[in-house]
Write a protein that holds these residues in place. Structure first.
Motif: not given
Length: 216
Positions: A55-60, A80-83, A109-111
């Motif tokens: 869903l996060t990827k779909m709505v960017n 992970k999805a938001i970039g 490595e997402l902090t």
């Protein structure tokens, strides 16, 4: 011709089947799942986690707010999805949960994509001036309706309000007097009928609602 008899299908059996198709998920998610089991922490699990990612990827989405984050499992999927240019805000009452969430995020490595807040999620919500692409409700169930109006105020037009546990173990089917069940039923009724919202109630795991804010 004899009738074909199929084996009975259980919800847990279906979930096992669905999870088999998520074996390719990153090892960090499997690590977080094992840790949640050791800590007896409640998490959304890989089926919903993967759905949130999609869903996060779909709505960017680039700005995500979680109200009730536990050890940060769903936070991980959002991050992970938001970039690299996105931010997820983690909220939880527990310093211990936050420290576990930070350790998982560090390992992934997402902090840098996560803002950590320890304290009252609703207080944070009332004070923030941000407008979010996604707000995810997974806090105490008796707080869902209280969080609803303020969440919609802080949600962008076209943004998603997502809520977990909207079937509440099936208790929403009955006339029960406990506050959690009454609040979730009230919440479901409102988001399904408000003219400025479009809602789908999805019967995966303990139920997930996906609401689009059509207008203010």
């Amino acid at each position: 011709m004899s009738e074909l008899k199929l084996p009975s299908v259980t919800i847990s059996g279906i979930e096992d089947y669905l999870e088999q198709h998520l074996e390719q998920r990153d090892n960090i998610f499997k690590y977080a799942e094992r840790l949640a089991n050791e800590q007896k922490a409640s998490i959304v699990g890989p089926i919903i986690g993967n759905f949130l990612f999609t869903l996060t990827k779909m709505v960017n989405a680039k700005k995500v707010l979680e109200l009730g984050s536990s050890i940060g499992y769903s936070t991980l999927w959002f991050a992970k999805a938001i970039g690299k240019d996105g931010k997820v805000t983690y909220t939880d009452f527990s310093h211990k949960n936050m420290e576990i969430a930070k350790s998982i995020a560090d390992k992934a490595e997402l902090t840098e994509r996560i803002n950590f807040y320890v304290g009252d999620a609703l207080e944070f919500l009332s004070r923030t001036n941000e407008q979010y692409d996604i707000i995810f409700l997974d806090l105490n169930k008796d707080m869902y309706f209280k969080a609803l109006e303020e969440s919609l105020n802080k949600l962008k037009k076209g943004g998603l309000l997502i809520a977990d546990n909207i079937l509440w173990g099936g208790r929403v089917r009955w006339s029960l007097d406990d506050e959690n069940t009454k609040t979730i039923k009230k919440f479901n009724t409102f988001i399904s009928n408000a003219p400025n919202l479009q809602t789908s109630l999805i019967p995966i795991r303990d139920g997930l609602s996906i609401t689009i804010k059509l207008r203010d």
